[in-house]
Design a protein around this motif. Structure first.
Motif, PDB file in Angstrom:
ATOM      1  N   VAL A 144       2.046 -62.333  42.579  1.00 30.37           N
ATOM      2  CA  VAL A 144       3.362 -62.209  43.499  1.00 30.37           C
ATOM      3  C   VAL A 144       3.309 -61.373  44.567  1.00 30.37           C
ATOM      4  O   VAL A 144       3.493 -61.859  45.665  1.00 30.37           O
ATOM      5  CB  VAL A 144       4.720 -62.334  42.513  1.00 30.37           C
ATOM      6  N   VAL A 145       3.129 -60.218  44.607  1.00 30.26           N
ATOM      7  CA  VAL A 145       2.905 -59.270  45.420  1.00 30.26           C
ATOM      8  C   VAL A 145       1.709 -59.507  46.534  1.00 30.26           C
ATOM      9  O   VAL A 145       0.707 -59.291  46.096  1.00 30.26           O
ATOM     10  CB  VAL A 145       2.869 -57.844  45.144  1.00 30.26           C
ATOM     11  N   GLU A 146       2.141 -59.909  47.597  1.00 30.23           N
ATOM     12  CA  GLU A 146       1.114 -60.183  48.655  1.00 30.23           C
ATOM     13  C   GLU A 146       0.667 -58.868  49.534  1.00 30.23           C
ATOM     14  O   GLU A 146      -0.638 -58.575  49.506  1.00 30.23           O
ATOM     15  CB  GLU A 146       1.539 -61.423  49.709  1.00 30.23           C
ATOM     16  N   ARG A 147       1.723 -57.937  49.914  1.00 29.85           N
ATOM     17  CA  ARG A 147       1.029 -56.872  50.612  1.00 29.85           C
ATOM     18  C   ARG A 147       2.420 -56.261  50.787  1.00 29.85           C
ATOM     19  O   ARG A 147       3.846 -56.458  50.896  1.00 29.85           O
ATOM     20  CB  ARG A 147       0.543 -57.188  51.812  1.00 29.85           C
ATOM     21  N   GLY A 148       2.160 -54.727  51.165  1.00 30.88           N
ATOM     22  CA  GLY A 148       3.379 -53.704  51.428  1.00 30.88           C
ATOM     23  C   GLY A 148       2.811 -53.160  52.682  1.00 30.88           C
ATOM     24  O   GLY A 148       1.978 -52.594  52.887  1.00 30.88           O
ATOM     25  N   PHE A 149       3.828 -53.090  53.864  1.00 37.83           N
ATOM     26  CA  PHE A 149       3.496 -52.371  54.729  1.00 37.83           C
ATOM     27  C   PHE A 149       4.381 -50.913  54.746  1.00 37.83           C
ATOM     28  O   PHE A 149       5.787 -51.036  54.677  1.00 37.83           O
ATOM     29  CB  PHE A 149       4.142 -53.319  56.229  1.00 37.83           C
ATOM     30  N   VAL A 150       3.919 -49.835  54.839  1.00 34.37           N
ATOM     31  CA  VAL A 150       4.624 -48.461  55.107  1.00 34.37           C
ATOM     32  C   VAL A 150       4.437 -48.291  56.662  1.00 34.37           C
ATOM     33  O   VAL A 150       3.483 -47.886  57.266  1.00 34.37           O
ATOM     34  CB  VAL A 150       4.148 -47.519  54.509  1.00 34.37           C
ATOM     35  N   THR A 151       5.667 -48.482  57.277  1.00 38.55           N
ATOM     36  CA  THR A 151       5.754 -48.297  58.567  1.00 38.55           C
ATOM     37  C   THR A 151       6.679 -47.266  59.130  1.00 38.55           C
ATOM     38  O   THR A 151       7.607 -47.290  59.443  1.00 38.55           O
ATOM     39  CB  THR A 151       6.131 -49.540  59.433  1.00 38.55           C
ATOM     40  N   TYR A 152       6.198 -45.717  58.846  1.00 36.58           N
ATOM     41  CA  TYR A 152       7.092 -44.699  58.938  1.00 36.58           C
ATOM     42  C   TYR A 152       7.349 -44.609  60.505  1.00 36.58           C
ATOM     43  O   TYR A 152       8.454 -44.359  60.735  1.00 36.58           O
ATOM     44  CB  TYR A 152       6.762 -43.686  58.178  1.00 36.58           C
ATOM     45  N   SER A 153       6.307 -44.554  61.341  1.00 33.16           N
ATOM     46  CA  SER A 153       6.563 -44.283  62.761  1.00 33.16           C
ATOM     47  C   SER A 153       7.020 -45.643  63.504  1.00 33.16           C
ATOM     48  O   SER A 153       6.838 -46.739  62.824  1.00 33.16           O
ATOM     49  CB  SER A 153       5.401 -43.851  63.304  1.00 33.16           C
ATOM     50  N   ASN A 154       7.732 -45.445  64.648  1.00 30.39           N
ATOM     51  CA  ASN A 154       8.142 -46.500  65.513  1.00 30.39           C
ATOM     52  C   ASN A 154       6.771 -47.184  65.775  1.00 30.39           C
ATOM     53  O   ASN A 154       6.903 -48.414  66.183  1.00 30.39           O
ATOM     54  CB  ASN A 154       8.865 -45.902  66.637  1.00 30.39           C
ATOM     55  N   THR A 155       5.796 -46.332  66.252  1.00 28.04           N
ATOM     56  CA  THR A 155       4.591 -47.150  66.588  1.00 28.04           C
ATOM     57  C   THR A 155       3.945 -48.235  65.656  1.00 28.04           C
ATOM     58  O   THR A 155       3.378 -49.164  65.837  1.00 28.04           O
ATOM     59  CB  THR A 155       3.373 -45.868  66.838  1.00 28.04           C
ATOM     60  N   ALA A 156       3.891 -47.601  64.167  1.00 26.49           N
ATOM     61  CA  ALA A 156       3.696 -48.546  63.162  1.00 26.49           C
ATOM     62  C   ALA A 156       4.467 -49.738  62.992  1.00 26.49           C
ATOM     63  O   ALA A 156       3.911 -50.989  62.851  1.00 26.49           O
ATOM     64  CB  ALA A 156       3.767 -47.930  61.880  1.00 26.49           C
ATOM     65  N   LYS A 157       5.855 -49.752  63.282  1.00 30.35           N
ATOM     66  CA  LYS A 157       6.691 -50.813  63.301  1.00 30.35           C
ATOM     67  C   LYS A 157       6.246 -51.690  64.362  1.00 30.35           C
ATOM     68  O   LYS A 157       6.356 -52.969  64.068  1.00 30.35           O
ATOM     69  CB  LYS A 157       8.091 -50.447  63.537  1.00 30.35           C
ATOM     70  N   VAL A 158       5.831 -51.378  65.574  1.00 29.56           N
ATOM     71  CA  VAL A 158       5.473 -52.275  66.638  1.00 29.56           C
ATOM     72  C   VAL A 158       4.222 -52.838  66.294  1.00 29.56           C
ATOM     73  O   VAL A 158       4.028 -53.907  66.444  1.00 29.56           O
ATOM     74  CB  VAL A 158       5.545 -51.216  67.919  1.00 29.56           C
ATOM     75  N   GLU A 159       3.259 -51.843  65.890  1.00 33.87           N
ATOM     76  CA  GLU A 159       1.733 -52.302  65.949  1.00 33.87           C
ATOM     77  C   GLU A 159       1.517 -53.462  64.550  1.00 33.87           C
ATOM     78  O   GLU A 159       0.944 -54.533  64.587  1.00 33.87           O
ATOM     79  CB  GLU A 159       0.924 -51.367  65.843  1.00 33.87           C
ATOM     80  N   MET A 160       2.271 -52.797  63.341  1.00 40.52           N
ATOM     81  CA  MET A 160       1.880 -53.553  62.195  1.00 40.52           C
ATOM     82  C   MET A 160       2.981 -54.806  61.983  1.00 40.52           C
ATOM     83  O   MET A 160       2.528 -55.868  61.164  1.00 40.52           O
ATOM     84  CB  MET A 160       2.008 -52.776  60.962  1.00 40.52           C
ATOM     85  N   LEU A 161       4.101 -54.657  62.600  1.00 40.79           N
ATOM     86  CA  LEU A 161       4.973 -55.956  62.299  1.00 40.79           C
ATOM     87  C   LEU A 161       5.607 -56.385  63.490  1.00 40.79           C
ATOM     88  O   LEU A 161       6.473 -57.448  63.286  1.00 40.79           O
ATOM     89  CB  LEU A 161       6.267 -54.973  61.366  1.00 40.79           C
ATOM     90  N   GLY A 162       5.335 -55.993  64.706  1.00 36.23           N
ATOM     91  CA  GLY A 162       5.601 -56.627  65.950  1.00 36.23           C
ATOM     92  C   GLY A 162       7.101 -56.502  66.263  1.00 36.23           C
ATOM     93  O   GLY A 162       7.785 -57.196  66.919  1.00 36.23           O
TER      94      GLY A 162
END
Length: 156
Positions: A41-59
Motif C-alpha cells: 500500500v505505501v508507495e512513498r513518503g516525502f519529507v520536505t522540511y525546507s521550502n526548497t524541498a517542497k518546491v523541488e520534490m513536490l512542485g
C-alpha cells in the motif's frame, strides 16, 4: 490500530498511499510502514522540511510559499497534490506546521495544516490548533490526525 485498518482498506481496493510531511519528519510514513505487509500500500513518503524541498520534490509554488507561508492550507494543498503527481499513489496526505518551540502571533506553536488528495476528488485541507503542547506532542498529534484523515477518506 487505525494503521492496520487503513492498510486493509487500501489493499482491498488496490490503492496506494503517499505522504508529504514537513513538521512530522516522516512520522506518518513510519506509522504506516511499521505494519508488516505495508509495502503493498505505501508507495512513498516525502519529507520536505525546507521550502526548497517542497518546491523541488513536490512542485509547491514559490508564489504560494511567499504569499501564504509554509504553514498554510494553500501549501498543504499543493503538497498533497504534488505527492500524488510525483508518485503512483492514489491517495496522499500532507502535513506542514509549527511543532515548536516558537511560533509567532500570526502562526503560533501547535498550528498544523493538513491536505488530503485523492485521485478524482477535490483536495481537502484543514488547520488544527494543537496549542503549545511541546514539540513531541504536537508532532504525535499531527501524525494521528493525518492517519484519521486517511481513514475517514477511505470510509466516505
Amino acid at each position: 490500530m487505525i494503521t492496520n485498518e487503513i492498510l486493509k482498506l487500501c489493499s482491498a481496493r488496490g490503492l496506494k498511499i503517499a505522504t508529504a510531511e514537513s513538521c512530522t519528519g516522516g512520522l506518518v510514513a513510519a506509522a504506516l510502514t511499521d505494519v508488516p505487509g505495508s509495502s503493498v500500500v505505501v508507495e512513498r513518503g516525502f519529507v520536505t522540511y525546507s521550502n526548497t524541498a517542497k518546491v523541488e520534490m513536490l512542485g509547491v509554488s514559490e508564489h504560494t510559499l511567499a504569499t501564504y507561508g509554509a504553514v498554510s492550507e494553500q501549501v498543504a494543498q499543493e503538497m498533497a497534490q504534488g505527492a500524488l503527481s510525483h508518485s503512483t499513489a492514489h491517495l496522499a496526505v500532507s502535513i506542514t506546521g509549527i511543532a515548536g518551540p516558537g511560533g509567532s502571533e500570526h502562526k503560533p506553536e501547535g498550528r498544523v495544516c493538513f491536505g488530503l488528495a485523492m485521485a478524482g476528488h477535490p483536495t481537502k485541507t484543514e488547520t488544527v490548533e494543537f496549542g503549545p503542547l511541546g514539540r513531541s506532542a504536537v508532532r504525535e498529534n499531527a501524525r494521528d490526525h493525518a492517519l484519521k484523515m486517511l481513514f475517514i477518506a477511505l470510509n466516505e
